[in-house]
Design a protein around this motif. Structure first.
Motif: not given
Length: 744
Positions: A250-251, A510-513
């Motif tokens: 995530n960012e 959580p991953r970035s989108t």
């Protein structure tokens, strides 16, 4: 005349060819036609001496030499096989350096292409690991073939050419809002965390040496170990970018770790220079004032580098304000001034990475508004290409440099102790600093984030280049430090790089989108910023949102007026956002219809216009979800009926060749507009003209209706003589008119 001119040209060409001709026998043995001697690196011998590399000089010198004596048979001893003119001549010494550089770039590019052929292998193995392995293989082949390693990762090449391309790309495309939102955490991890890791690693290595775990052959004292701890403790921006961009965390996590790797450059530079000076003068000659000078040096290096970057950002933004007539050189200004910010910081021994990072962050908003769309595209893809090439060369040469045994010496105790200490102290520092930060953060960093941050402290080429720069006469254990640094870099980049992706999946981080925020989200985000600013003002607090609002006001009132063109400055933000959405959606719709057209029989479509209805229907089904009309209000969230109708309207009214004709011309100062761009521009202009006419007609109809109502009311008043009572009861919203004297 033409025959005479042709004869003169042939004569001159013949004379030039004669002057440039030379044979191996006419030169001394050391200047014969042969390959140039092996060099230590492509950069260390960038320029071959003129007497070896410039054929004109060598040939002129050979022409002045006396002719060789003739043999008994009356023939010259200089025999030319088959004649005096040689068609092809071997000039390796003349093209050696650029040829080697181009060959390495070609090998690196082909390696990247082959690497991305296998999707399964790409998802499991990071690209940096593959490039290091390729470097090991190439280094072994060269070592076996030549019995020595002529190619190394030169520190001058790395710090002056390779590293600036990667840092410049990262700084220019840095998400500024996310960076400044987490600036406090980044500074804490970069300054306090790096100092913690450096001191703890250096002191513990010295303690292990005193305990006898490290061999006595490692001739190093306390200052030597502190110097080694300073260069091995800093997180490397090249390695972090290479690994974290493939993991897609995530960012927030990415910006904290990557921001730390950029900002800790100031700490690393100061500690490195301070400890080198301490080693030079000797530990016994270090006074208390020298430690305070080191602290002052850190402040000067970090703040000075930041100021240099901001100054060049202002210069770059101001220059691009006046490049409207010469669009073709806009990307050149961006590259040159950003690079000059880096070199200027190096010139004054300041933090060059900080200078380049803040130059990119500070200038992007104004530069992107001033330059054209083509220049923005050129800057983007050129920076990405240079950064990718530099990253590839760095990792390949790390593998090649590790093969040369003459540059390093092995000690198991030093290697194992260093690996343990950097991992343990990194984890301890992250946990302690995060516990302190969570007292002040609105969104705290949980334990999973701390695990990823601890595991993501990668070391890379910066540490290797710094350890290679050490002077062996002053640092006796340099060879051991080089070997340990290579092992640490390979362990963090390869082992941790291979295992961090499964670790992130297992921990469910959580991953970035890649999804961009919608207009609705941007409006609400800005509204929340204003609300929080108002809350801070009411509470009497000068918090983050308060100062952010002050900066935006200062930027709007002063900086934007100075650094932006007047046409850009006076443009409404709402209109600019709407224009971008309109262009993006029009391009997507045109591309979709183009696919549909090419999927059908083109000739049939052109000869039978009634088949366009089927294409319109298919385009409406596959159309984008952006409404092109500001007057359309979607009352049902997620419903696309109104948007489909609007898309159909746009397709029916705008998908045709524009009637406007442009006269083609050539200019050195700007690029001509292509046919497709002309069509898109005219489609957009006609679309906006139709909407403006529609708006005017709607407004005229509303005004005409109001006038007819007023006229009917006036006629009623003249008949009933009860104008005041009637107006008061029937038309409370219309303004009261004073009746004329003839009507009463």
């Amino acid at each position: 005349m033409r025959g005479l001119s042709l004869l003169l040209f042939i004569t001159v060409a013949s004379d030039a060819t004669t002057d440039l001709y030379v044979t191996a026998a006419s030169l001394p043995p050391e200047l014969g036609v042969s390959a140039a001697p092996a060099v230590t690196s492509p950069v260390a011998s960038r320029y071959v001496p003129e007497e070896y590399g410039h054929p004109g000089i060598a040939l002129a010198r050979s022409a002045e030499e006396p002719a060789a004596p003739s043999t008994e048979d009356g023939e010259s001893s200089h025999q030319h096989g088959g004649g005096g003119y040689r068609i092809v001549q071997w000039e390796w010494s003349y093209v050696q350096t650029p040829y080697i550089i181009a060959s390495w770039l070609l090998v690196a590019s082909v390696a990247k292409i082959l690497f991305h052929f296998s999707q399964r292998f790409t998802t499991a193995v990071p690209e940096s690991c593959m490039l290091i392995l390729l470097g090991l293989v190439l280094g072994a082949v060269v070592l076996i073939a030549s019995k020595k390693q002529p190619y190394q990762l030169d520190p001058g090449l790395f710090f002056l050419f390779l590293l600036p391309t990667i840092v410049g790309d990262a700084g220019y495309f840095m998400p500024a809002r996310l960076f400044f939102d987490n600036l406090g955490a980044i500074l804490l991890y970069a300054v306090v965390g790096t100092l913690w890791n450096a001191f703890c690693t250096g002191f513990c290595l010295y303690g292990v040496k005193m305990a006898g775990v490290i061999d006595e052959k490692v001739n190093a004292g306390l200052m030597d170990f502190l110097l080694f701890g300073a260069l091995i403790s800093a997180v490397d921006p090249v390695a972090v970018l290479a690994v974290f961009e493939e993991v897609h965390v995530n960012e927030t996590l990415f910006i904290i770790v990557f921001g730390e790797s950029l900002v800790n450059d100031a700490v690393t530079v100061v500690l490195y220079k301070v400890y080198i000076s301490f080693v030079e003068v000797g530990p016994g000659n270090v006074h208390t004032a020298d430690y305070f000078k080191g602290i002052a040096s850190f402040l000067i290096v970090s703040i000075g580098g930041t100021l240099v970057g901001l100054i060049f950002a202002v210069i770059l933004a101001f220059v691009t304000r006046f490049t409207k007539k010469v669009r073709i050189i806009e990307p050149l200004f961006v590259f040159l001034l950003v690079y000059l910010a880096y070199l200027t910081a190096e010139l004054f021994s300041l933090s060059a990475i900080l200078s380049m990072t803040f130059c990119g962050i500070g200038c992007k908003k104004y530069v992107e508004a001033n330059i054209s769309q083509k220049s923005r595209t050129t800057v983007k893809y050129t920076m990405k290409t240079l950064a990718s090439i530099a990253e590839t060369i760095i990792f390949i040469f790390l593998g090649i440099s590790a093969v040369d045994k003459s540059k390093w010496a092995w000690d198991t105790g030093l290697v194992v102790s260093t690996l343990i200490f950097i991992l343990v102290f990194r984890a301890m520092g992250v946990v302690g600093q995060t516990w302190f930060l969570n007292w002040f953060r609105l969104v705290p960093l949980d334990k999973i984030d701390q695990v990823v941050m601890s595991y993501g402290g990668l070391r890379g080429a910066v540490a290797f280049a710094l350890v290679v720069l050490l002077d062996k006469e002053q640092v006796k254990a340099k060879d051991y430090f080089v070997a340990t640094t290579i092992v640490v870099v390979f362990f963090t980049v390869m082992f941790q790089g291979l295992t961090i992706k499964p670790l992130v999946k297992w921990l469910k981080v959580p991953r970035s989108t890649n999804r961009k925020p919608t207009i609705n989200e941007e409006i609400h985000e800005r509204a929340f910023d204003h609300i929080l600013t108002a809350v801070e003002d009411i509470a009497g607090l000068n918090g983050y949102h308060h100062w952010r609002d002050k900066w935006e006001q200062f930027d709007k009132n002063y900086l934007s007026k100075l650094l932006l063109r007047k046409s850009v400055y006076h443009k409404s933000e709402l209109w600019e956002a709407y224009q971008k959405i309109n262009i993006r959606d029009a391009i997507s719709v045109i591309d979709q219809v183009k696919v549909l057209i090419y999927s059908e029989d083109t000739n049939t479509v052109n000869t039978h216009p009634e088949q366009w209805a089927a294409i319109y229907a298919a385009a409406r089904e596959n159309g984008s979800g952006v409404c092109l009309d500001l007057q359309v209000i979607d009352t049902v969230p997620g419903a696309k009926i109104e948007e489909e109708l609007e898309t159909h309207h746009v397709l029916a009214g705008n998908l045709y060749k524009p009637r406007r004709r442009y006269q083609s011309h050539y200019s050195r100062h700007f690029m001509t507009v292509g046919e497709k761009e002309r069509q898109d521009r005219e489609v957009f202009q006609r679309n906006m003209r139709n909407r403006l006419e529609s708006f005017k007609s709607t407004r005229y109809k509303r005004h005409k209706k109001d006038r007819s109502q007023k006229k009917a009311i006036a006629q009623n008043c003249s008949k009933t003589h009860l104008c005041i009572t009637f107006v008061a009861r029937k038309a409370p919203e219309t303004p009261k008119e004073r009746p004329k004297s003839g009507e009463i």
